[in-house]
Design a protein around this motif. Sequence first.
Motif, PDB file in Angstrom:
ATOM      1  N   LEU A  10      37.837  80.149  22.166  1.00  0.00           N
ATOM      2  CA  LEU A  10      37.960  80.806  20.859  1.00  0.00           C
ATOM      3  C   LEU A  10      37.642  79.830  19.725  1.00  0.00           C
ATOM      4  CD1 LEU A  10      41.087  83.123  21.178  1.00  0.00           C
ATOM      5  CD2 LEU A  10      38.832  83.796  20.358  1.00  0.00           C
ATOM      6  N   ILE A  11      38.170  78.627  19.818  1.00  0.00           N
ATOM      7  CA  ILE A  11      37.918  77.638  18.770  1.00  0.00           C
ATOM      8  C   ILE A  11      36.436  77.297  18.713  1.00  0.00           C
ATOM      9  CG2 ILE A  11      38.329  75.233  18.096  1.00  0.00           C
ATOM     10  CD1 ILE A  11      41.189  75.572  19.237  1.00  0.00           C
ATOM     11  N   GLY A  12      35.829  77.054  19.873  1.00  0.00           N
ATOM     12  CA  GLY A  12      34.408  76.746  19.908  1.00  0.00           C
ATOM     13  C   GLY A  12      33.541  77.906  19.474  1.00  0.00           C
ATOM     14  N   GLY A  13      33.962  79.129  19.800  1.00  0.00           N
ATOM     15  CA  GLY A  13      33.159  80.294  19.452  1.00  0.00           C
ATOM     16  C   GLY A  13      33.273  80.694  17.993  1.00  0.00           C
ATOM     17  N   LEU A  14      34.429  80.484  17.390  1.00  0.00           N
ATOM     18  CA  LEU A  14      34.646  80.943  16.020  1.00  0.00           C
ATOM     19  C   LEU A  14      34.488  79.848  14.975  1.00  0.00           C
ATOM     20  CD1 LEU A  14      37.789  83.233  16.551  1.00  0.00           C
ATOM     21  CD2 LEU A  14      35.388  83.893  16.486  1.00  0.00           C
ATOM     22  N   ALA A  15      34.423  78.603  15.392  1.00  0.00           N
ATOM     23  CA  ALA A  15      34.353  77.501  14.432  1.00  0.00           C
ATOM     24  C   ALA A  15      33.195  77.601  13.448  1.00  0.00           C
ATOM     25  CB  ALA A  15      34.298  76.168  15.187  1.00  0.00           C
ATOM     26  N   PRO A  16      31.987  78.041  13.878  1.00  0.00           N
ATOM     27  CA  PRO A  16      30.883  78.090  12.896  1.00  0.00           C
ATOM     28  C   PRO A  16      31.207  78.942  11.673  1.00  0.00           C
ATOM     29  CG  PRO A  16      30.017  78.309  15.107  1.00  0.00           C
ATOM     30  CD  PRO A  16      31.511  78.375  15.233  1.00  0.00           C
ATOM     31  N   LEU A  17      31.824  80.085  11.869  1.00  0.00           N
ATOM     32  CA  LEU A  17      32.147  80.941  10.732  1.00  0.00           C
ATOM     33  C   LEU A  17      33.196  80.279   9.845  1.00  0.00           C
ATOM     34  CD1 LEU A  17      31.763  83.674   9.335  1.00  0.00           C
ATOM     35  CD2 LEU A  17      33.609  84.570  10.757  1.00  0.00           C
ATOM     36  N   TYR A  18      34.140  79.575  10.469  1.00  0.00           N
ATOM     37  CA  TYR A  18      35.199  78.922   9.699  1.00  0.00           C
ATOM     38  C   TYR A  18      34.650  77.753   8.891  1.00  0.00           C
ATOM     39  CZ  TYR A  18      39.620  76.573   8.741  1.00  0.00           C
ATOM     40  OH  TYR A  18      40.689  75.969   8.121  1.00  0.00           O
ATOM     41  N   PHE A  19      33.682  77.032   9.475  1.00  0.00           N
ATOM     42  CA  PHE A  19      33.163  75.834   8.830  1.00  0.00           C
ATOM     43  C   PHE A  19      31.999  76.104   7.875  1.00  0.00           C
ATOM     44  CE2 PHE A  19      34.998  73.526  12.554  1.00  0.00           C
ATOM     45  CZ  PHE A  19      35.839  72.705  11.816  1.00  0.00           C
ATOM     46  N   ARG A  20      31.474  77.280   7.863  1.00  0.00           N
ATOM     47  CA  ARG A  20      30.197  77.453   7.177  1.00  0.00           C
ATOM     48  C   ARG A  20      30.293  77.287   5.655  1.00  0.00           C
ATOM     49  NH1 ARG A  20      27.927  83.514   8.044  1.00  0.00           N
ATOM     50  NH2 ARG A  20      28.333  84.349   5.984  1.00  0.00           N
ATOM     51  N   LYS A  21      31.473  77.430   5.110  1.00  0.00           N
ATOM     52  CA  LYS A  21      31.634  77.230   3.674  1.00  0.00           C
ATOM     53  C   LYS A  21      32.054  75.803   3.323  1.00  0.00           C
ATOM     54  CE  LYS A  21      32.760  82.044   2.635  1.00  0.00           C
ATOM     55  NZ  LYS A  21      33.751  82.971   2.022  1.00  0.00           N
ATOM     56  N   PHE A  81      28.906  82.643  24.977  1.00  0.00           N
ATOM     57  CA  PHE A  81      29.232  84.053  25.188  1.00  0.00           C
ATOM     58  C   PHE A  81      30.287  84.547  24.195  1.00  0.00           C
ATOM     59  CE2 PHE A  81      28.087  82.667  29.602  1.00  0.00           C
ATOM     60  CZ  PHE A  81      26.847  83.287  29.624  1.00  0.00           C
ATOM     61  N   PHE A  82      30.948  83.610  23.515  1.00  0.00           N
ATOM     62  CA  PHE A  82      32.002  83.959  22.568  1.00  0.00           C
ATOM     63  C   PHE A  82      31.697  83.430  21.173  1.00  0.00           C
ATOM     64  CE2 PHE A  82      33.687  83.399  26.826  1.00  0.00           C
ATOM     65  CZ  PHE A  82      34.361  84.600  27.038  1.00  0.00           C
ATOM     66  N   SER A  83      30.440  83.034  20.942  1.00  0.00           N
ATOM     67  CA  SER A  83      30.095  82.350  19.705  1.00  0.00           C
ATOM     68  C   SER A  83      29.803  83.307  18.568  1.00  0.00           C
ATOM     69  CB  SER A  83      28.873  81.447  19.916  1.00  0.00           C
ATOM     70  OG  SER A  83      29.174  80.404  20.800  1.00  0.00           O
ATOM     71  N   GLU A  84      30.005  82.806  17.351  1.00  0.00           N
ATOM     72  CA  GLU A  84      29.630  83.481  16.110  1.00  0.00           C
ATOM     73  C   GLU A  84      28.344  82.812  15.625  1.00  0.00           C
ATOM     74  OE1 GLU A  84      28.729  85.502  13.326  1.00  0.00           O
ATOM     75  OE2 GLU A  84      30.645  86.166  14.139  1.00  0.00           O
ATOM     76  N   ASN A  85      27.205  83.483  15.816  1.00  0.00           N
ATOM     77  CA  ASN A  85      25.905  82.873  15.538  1.00  0.00           C
ATOM     78  C   ASN A  85      25.367  83.282  14.168  1.00  0.00           C
ATOM     79  OD1 ASN A  85      25.666  81.655  18.159  1.00  0.00           O
ATOM     80  ND2 ASN A  85      25.279  83.704  18.965  1.00  0.00           N
ATOM     81  N   THR A  86      26.123  82.979  13.141  1.00  0.00           N
ATOM     82  CA  THR A  86      25.689  83.369  11.799  1.00  0.00           C
ATOM     83  C   THR A  86      25.426  82.163  10.913  1.00  0.00           C
ATOM     84  OG1 THR A  86      27.976  83.469  11.051  1.00  0.00           O
ATOM     85  CG2 THR A  86      27.028  85.498  11.924  1.00  0.00           C
ATOM     86  N   ILE A  87      25.450  80.960  11.484  1.00  0.00           N
ATOM     87  CA  ILE A  87      25.315  79.769  10.670  1.00  0.00           C
ATOM     88  C   ILE A  87      23.850  79.395  10.500  1.00  0.00           C
ATOM     89  CG2 ILE A  87      25.407  78.117  12.564  1.00  0.00           C
ATOM     90  CD1 ILE A  87      27.121  77.739   9.173  1.00  0.00           C
ATOM     91  N   ASP A  88      23.513  78.799   9.415  1.00  0.00           N
ATOM     92  CA  ASP A  88      22.162  78.323   9.151  1.00  0.00           C
ATOM     93  C   ASP A  88      21.916  77.077   9.997  1.00  0.00           C
ATOM     94  OD1 ASP A  88      19.763  77.466   8.242  1.00  0.00           O
ATOM     95  OD2 ASP A  88      20.327  77.341   6.123  1.00  0.00           O
ATOM     96  N   ASP A  89      21.003  77.173  10.983  1.00  0.00           N
ATOM     97  CA  ASP A  89      20.777  76.081  11.910  1.00  0.00           C
ATOM     98  C   ASP A  89      20.108  74.880  11.270  1.00  0.00           C
ATOM     99  OD1 ASP A  89      21.896  77.455  14.014  1.00  0.00           O
ATOM    100  OD2 ASP A  89      20.000  78.414  14.570  1.00  0.00           O
ATOM    101  N   THR A  90      19.590  75.039  10.044  1.00  0.00           N
ATOM    102  CA  THR A  90      18.947  73.896   9.386  1.00  0.00           C
ATOM    103  C   THR A  90      19.970  72.927   8.816  1.00  0.00           C
ATOM    104  OG1 THR A  90      18.816  75.042   7.257  1.00  0.00           O
ATOM    105  CG2 THR A  90      16.971  75.337   8.804  1.00  0.00           C
ATOM    106  N   LYS A  91      21.215  73.376   8.678  1.00  0.00           N
ATOM    107  CA  LYS A  91      22.257  72.508   8.134  1.00  0.00           C
ATOM    108  C   LYS A  91      22.854  71.658   9.258  1.00  0.00           C
ATOM    109  CE  LYS A  91      23.573  75.621   4.378  1.00  0.00           C
ATOM    110  NZ  LYS A  91      24.683  76.383   3.777  1.00  0.00           N
ATOM    111  N   PRO A  92      23.077  70.388   9.014  1.00  0.00           N
ATOM    112  CA  PRO A  92      23.638  69.542  10.059  1.00  0.00           C
ATOM    113  C   PRO A  92      25.100  69.871  10.307  1.00  0.00           C
ATOM    114  CG  PRO A  92      23.478  68.324   7.999  1.00  0.00           C
ATOM    115  CD  PRO A  92      22.815  69.636   7.769  1.00  0.00           C
ATOM    116  N   MET A  93      25.391  70.415  11.501  1.00  0.00           N
ATOM    117  CA  MET A  93      26.759  70.743  11.858  1.00  0.00           C
ATOM    118  C   MET A  93      26.924  70.588  13.359  1.00  0.00           C
ATOM    119  SD  MET A  93      29.007  74.175  11.247  1.00  0.00           S
ATOM    120  CE  MET A  93      28.542  74.870  12.812  1.00  0.00           C
ATOM    121  N   LEU A  94      28.080  70.187  13.770  1.00  0.00           N
ATOM    122  CA  LEU A  94      28.326  69.981  15.184  1.00  0.00           C
ATOM    123  C   LEU A  94      28.241  71.304  15.938  1.00  0.00           C
ATOM    124  CD1 LEU A  94      31.361  67.613  14.771  1.00  0.00           C
ATOM    125  CD2 LEU A  94      29.029  66.970  15.349  1.00  0.00           C
TER     126      LEU A  94
END
Length: 546
Positions: free
Chosen positions: A341-352, A115-128
């Motif tokens: 917040l950490i779980g929801g925003l981590a994808p955007l922070y890690f995507r690069k 409910f607090f996630s940033e869903n902009t990451i490419d799901d084909t890339k291996p990420m936690l």
Amino acid sequence: MNTMYKKDAVMLLSNIKTLGFWSCAVLVALTGIWINHDFYHDDAYISLRYSENFLNGLGLVWNPSEHVQGYTNFLFVMLVYLLGYVGMDLVLASKLLGMVSFVGLIVLVLISTRFFSENTIDDTKPMLPEAKIGAWVLLTSLPLITWAMGGLESVTFTFFICAGVVATQCSLNSERQLYWAALSGLIFGLAYLLRPDGAVFGVVSGGYLLYSVWQKRAGWAVLPVFSLAVLVIVVPYSLWQLSFYGDILPNTYHAKSGAPLEVRVYTGFKYLAKFLISPPFLPAITLLLVFHTWRAGRLRQEHIFLLACCVVFGAYLFSVGGDHMQAFRMMLPIIPLMALLIGGLAPLYFRKLSVRQREIVFALFFIVSAAQLRDINLSPALPDPAADVGKVVGEYINEHWPDNSLVALHTAGSTPYYAPRLQFIDMLGLNDATIARRNVTRDLMLARMQWAPGHLKGDGAYVLNRRPDYIIAGPAEGSLISDPWFLSDVEMANSPEFKQHYRLEQAELPQLPTKVKLFTYYRRIDNREEARNGLSQTNVGLNPGS
């Protein structure tokens, strides 16, 4: 086919890494539980004494016939009572509630981070998966683990606060807005019954719903339904408080409030600053992610809602002067919100970041999390000293002192709990309405322990006026009145009445977990001629009790 096999191999590798990180988190958690399994705080025994008296048909009282609400955790007291009613030891019951709430928190964050996630990451890339990151934050949180063992309502309260915040957000994400708004209000109402400062989160959530109505993200009926659901719980409880205790605020509110401004500023700043610089540095990680998300233009209202809950509650803690207990007990409610917040925003922070860089970041996180195990404040490892000593003293006086003796003391938890045959005066005022309501001004800051939050109050004249049979000055094992720890000690030491009517006695207790195995106390003397002869202060020796 090669592409399909490659994709399957990448997914398998990702699952293995995820399992490895879960294993690291579980290892930290189990180690923390093993190290702190004996930790138990003295204040928890106050609640247990209320539950025990209720079980014995005496009502929700600390002393029989005295209607003083010396607890803030009504719902927790009742849950412990119910477990005690079916035969469970009350100490075990309180620990069980803490551990169940801890596991519930992890599950709640695991399923609600979306409910607090940033869903902009490419799901084909291996990420936690980001949901698991938030769960790992909680699973490795030593403050939560410590207080799951500590006997107080802290972790249970934290579960209800997190559930209320999540339900509030669900009321804006679901077509069933009124259902979730009502559920959120009921949860916050129950949180208020666990601790009145749950109202802080209820007010922030209500403000968030009001803003959402103004932004047309929610229907106009959401806020009234939410408010009514809160009141359905809070109003009947408050009316019962008023009828039984004569006040809608717990006595502990009066006992812990009223500290001079400079005292609250000093202790509040010290408390928050220490939390900020303690591993695993969750506030810094959270603010870094929030800042990065804001710079990317992707910070949403639900993120601001979580951040507002944390900031407002932090400001509240600062205003009241923080807390004196181990492992940042008062900070627990904001830890799962930071985890969301950490779980929801981590994808955007890690995507690069590359896969290797992500692995390094998580490895560092677990190293820092493990560092909590070596911090004595976060991981006390031993029982609270007052609880440990107070238990021995309580068992001793329960066996050696006459039934219904009136005992004045500062350790209001363990000693009274383990001495159910006796009556007590709580000289810090948590369970005494007169001491709790005394106005302590700056010129009455006379003892060193008054600077510790919750230890401000005292009233030597009042205590002596009640003519206690025994007085235990200072800590749980007692101390000389000439070396005062608290305000009542100072005032009694200067009182001619105390010098005339009380004689110092000591008992050797080999089982005391202290360097000096002496229990020091003062016994009231009814023979005034004996007191005038100077025995009240000079006859100091070992005495097995009276």
